[in-house]
Enzyme design. Sequence first.
Site, PDB file in Angstrom:
ATOM      1  N   ASP A  23     -11.076  79.163  -6.911  1.00 31.88           N
ATOM      2  CA  ASP A  23     -10.486  78.517  -5.748  1.00 31.88           C
ATOM      3  C   ASP A  23     -10.596  79.366  -4.478  1.00 31.88           C
ATOM      4  O   ASP A  23      -9.620  79.604  -3.795  1.00 31.88           O
ATOM      5  CB  ASP A  23      -9.009  78.225  -6.076  1.00 31.88           C
ATOM      6  CG  ASP A  23      -8.323  77.402  -5.003  1.00 31.88           C
ATOM      7  OD1 ASP A  23      -8.980  76.547  -4.405  1.00 31.88           O
ATOM      8  OD2 ASP A  23      -7.119  77.652  -4.757  1.00 31.88           O
TER       9      ASP A  23
ATOM     10  N   GLU B 282      -7.133  83.497 -15.159  1.00 31.53           N
ATOM     11  CA  GLU B 282      -7.166  82.126 -15.674  1.00 31.53           C
ATOM     12  C   GLU B 282      -8.483  81.755 -16.352  1.00 31.53           C
ATOM     13  O   GLU B 282      -9.100  80.734 -16.006  1.00 31.53           O
ATOM     14  CB  GLU B 282      -6.840  81.127 -14.558  1.00 31.53           C
ATOM     15  CG  GLU B 282      -5.439  81.265 -14.036  1.00 31.53           C
ATOM     16  CD  GLU B 282      -5.022  80.105 -13.130  1.00 31.53           C
ATOM     17  OE1 GLU B 282      -5.859  79.246 -12.835  1.00 31.53           O
ATOM     18  OE2 GLU B 282      -3.844  80.080 -12.737  1.00 31.53           O
TER      19      GLU B 282
ATOM     20  N   TYR C 224       2.713  76.510 -11.797  1.00 35.62           N
ATOM     21  CA  TYR C 224       2.980  75.777 -10.543  1.00 35.62           C
ATOM     22  C   TYR C 224       3.824  74.550 -10.842  1.00 35.62           C
ATOM     23  O   TYR C 224       3.405  73.423 -10.604  1.00 35.62           O
ATOM     24  CB  TYR C 224       1.652  75.398  -9.878  1.00 35.62           C
ATOM     25  CG  TYR C 224       0.943  76.596  -9.291  1.00 35.62           C
ATOM     26  CD1 TYR C 224       1.278  77.066  -8.026  1.00 35.62           C
ATOM     27  CD2 TYR C 224      -0.016  77.284 -10.013  1.00 35.62           C
ATOM     28  CE1 TYR C 224       0.657  78.186  -7.487  1.00 35.62           C
ATOM     29  CE2 TYR C 224      -0.649  78.401  -9.487  1.00 35.62           C
ATOM     30  CZ  TYR C 224      -0.301  78.852  -8.222  1.00 35.62           C
ATOM     31  OH  TYR C 224      -0.917  79.950  -7.690  1.00 35.62           O
TER      32      TYR C 224
ATOM     33  N   GLU D 121       1.517  84.319 -10.622  1.00 34.00           N
ATOM     34  CA  GLU D 121       1.353  83.379  -9.504  1.00 34.00           C
ATOM     35  C   GLU D 121       2.438  82.327  -9.612  1.00 34.00           C
ATOM     36  O   GLU D 121       2.772  81.879 -10.710  1.00 34.00           O
ATOM     37  CB  GLU D 121      -0.001  82.640  -9.556  1.00 34.00           C
ATOM     38  CG  GLU D 121      -1.198  83.467  -9.188  1.00 34.00           C
ATOM     39  CD  GLU D 121      -2.514  82.685  -9.225  1.00 34.00           C
ATOM     40  OE1 GLU D 121      -2.480  81.441  -9.026  1.00 34.00           O
ATOM     41  OE2 GLU D 121      -3.550  83.307  -9.450  1.00 34.00           O
TER      42      GLU D 121
HETATM   43  C1  GCB Z   1      -4.423  79.456  -9.502  1.00 35.54           C
HETATM   44  C2  GCB Z   1      -5.553  80.385  -9.230  1.00 35.54           C
HETATM   45  C3  GCB Z   1      -5.725  80.670  -7.758  1.00 35.54           C
HETATM   46  C4  GCB Z   1      -5.550  79.373  -6.966  1.00 35.54           C
HETATM   47  C5  GCB Z   1      -4.155  78.840  -7.208  1.00 35.54           C
HETATM   48  C6  GCB Z   1      -3.924  77.506  -6.494  1.00 35.54           C
HETATM   49  O1  GCB Z   1      -3.891  79.384 -10.566  1.00 35.54           O
HETATM   50  O2  GCB Z   1      -5.457  81.586  -9.949  1.00 35.54           O
HETATM   51  O3  GCB Z   1      -6.985  81.232  -7.549  1.00 35.54           O
HETATM   52  O4  GCB Z   1      -5.788  79.569  -5.627  1.00 35.54           O
HETATM   53  O5  GCB Z   1      -3.964  78.614  -8.561  1.00 35.54           O
HETATM   54  O6  GCB Z   1      -3.427  77.512  -5.386  1.00 35.54           O
HETATM   55  O7  GCB Z   1      -4.287  76.484  -7.059  1.00 35.54           O
END
Ligand code: GCB
Length: 590
Positions: free
Chosen positions: A203, A396, A449, A485
């Site tokens: 990403d 990941e 998330y 994260e």
């Molecule tokens: C993740 C990734 C990261 C992305 C993030 C996102 O899990 O490790 O590289 O930028 O999510 O914002 O989706």
Amino acid sequence: MALCCSLCLLLLSCQALALRGGMLYPRESASRELKELNGIWSFRADFSEQRDQGFVQQWYRKPLRQSGPVIDMPVPASFNELTQNPNLRKYTGWVWYEKEVLLPRSWLPNALNTRVVLRVGSAHYYSIVWVNGVQVTEHEGGHLPFEADISRIVQGGSRAACRITIALNNTLTPQTLPPGSIQFMRDESKYPRGYFVQNTRFDFFNYAGIHRPVVLYTTPSVYIDDITVTTAWAGNIGVVRYQVLVTGSTRYSLSLNLREKEGKVVAMGEGPIGELKVVEPRLWWPYLMHENPGYLYYLEIRGKGLDWSLIVKDLNLLQWLGANSFRTSHYPYAEEIMDLCDAYGIVVIDECPGVGMRDPENFGNASLAHHLVVMEELIRRDKNRPSVVMWSVANEPASELSPAAYYFKTVIAHTKAIDPTRPVTFVSNANYAHDHGAPYVDVICVNSYFSWYHDAGHLEVIQLQLNTQFESWYETYQKPIIQSEYGADSIAGLHNDPPLMFSEEYQKAVLKEYHSVFDKKRKDYVIGELIWNFADFMTDQATSRVLGNKKGIFTRQRQPKAAAFVLRDRYWKLANESSCLRPTLTYYNL
Ligand code: GCB
């Protein structure tokens, strides 16, 4: 403290250590000179259908301007966004860089016993380097330095002119790190002939170019090739163990001085292997050397290439926040950034470019062999840094696939074999019950998330889901856990109350829900929290990305969003609560 070694050529026979070659950062000294090649280089992208004209026509044999038009290109920088040409922005294939320099007379033929070395701080992704038309090296992989001894070429003739040509290919394949794939679009009713795209499964935008400084430097013909330092302490004594690799002769004597920040010598040693003792050392803050490991609160910072103003701004923002650490997501950052982390007491989880490994082809033997080399190069570069607390071998990956078990077992074992002093991890977003790599890590790092990619908009489920996440991982592995994260996108200036997704209020609300669970678990086995992300950043274009990823707590221009104030409040509170963590800036001592 600085370890200074000086070499005397004497008729002494000391055994040089059987270490691999080094990659010391080039610094000027009494015996070494340095010439920076940063600035404007000549540049051409090879837009031919096969991207092979540069090789067919041997562009490296004469000045680049003689084989076609060139444009000015700064080094260090990415080439993608510096012109108004959209095709260069998304270009995939070979680009050609060239710099002509004059070398000082002292480096040339009569210069007895001088080696001339060309060093590239990093170039993404595959590089071939020629000097005066002669190939001197090639290197696979961005983000890490490589070099070539060019003495024979520049000292072979009588001319002081030195023409450096670098051909660079940014193509990512299933075997590169990070991996990618080239997709040819063969339906001629939809795409022109020969049309292809570069696909990736990470990403961030695949910026390419010569990203870090290029320098020429000299050493004597007998020189220090590598230094390895490990530290320990007992009672009021700090111990610095060192190994020095001398190349070019076996007949030398070696003396070492260990200096504190102001230059005062605090310990002295002789010979290539030894131990230096320091009374009453001031231990490096905040984590590694303390009796009680502290709670780490982090945020992630992105670095592509070297930009001094940005580095200083970002470090000032880290201090303003009271943050003490970051992960080099998702590739090694510039050595110059790492130097400042060493100096300021910022703890770093040093991550290699193992990102976007989502397909079974990314776990084959070729990928594995290259991954091992990348870990060697990373450790060779950063092994002596007090700031590096842990190595991360991937972000990941599809660690639920069965080949991931052997793959990560091997990469992690190799990493530990090269550096037995630091823990190793990779960052997972797999289900705890199906992660084949987790058995091999020292610390579980998890990304999640909740209320963003799952249960979008449902802030009320975060606490329950996060609690379940932690309990499941801990029950399975009984290893310390870092939330590596968490976060939500917000468009700076977009407000909505009650909070709705993409508003600054929603981002704040997500953080607060996560924090209330962290505060319960950090008394137990959760040892760190990393907000994603420090600042907004550019990605490939997609319907879910608005001019890039907007999960920054700062904008791409480094202005704070509301979430930055939430974290600032939290980090300083955490710091003040802890007797072990002092939110002051401390220069490291060991
Ligand atoms: C993740 C990734 C990261 C992305 C993030 C996102 O899990 O490790 O590289 O930028 O999510 O914002 O989706």
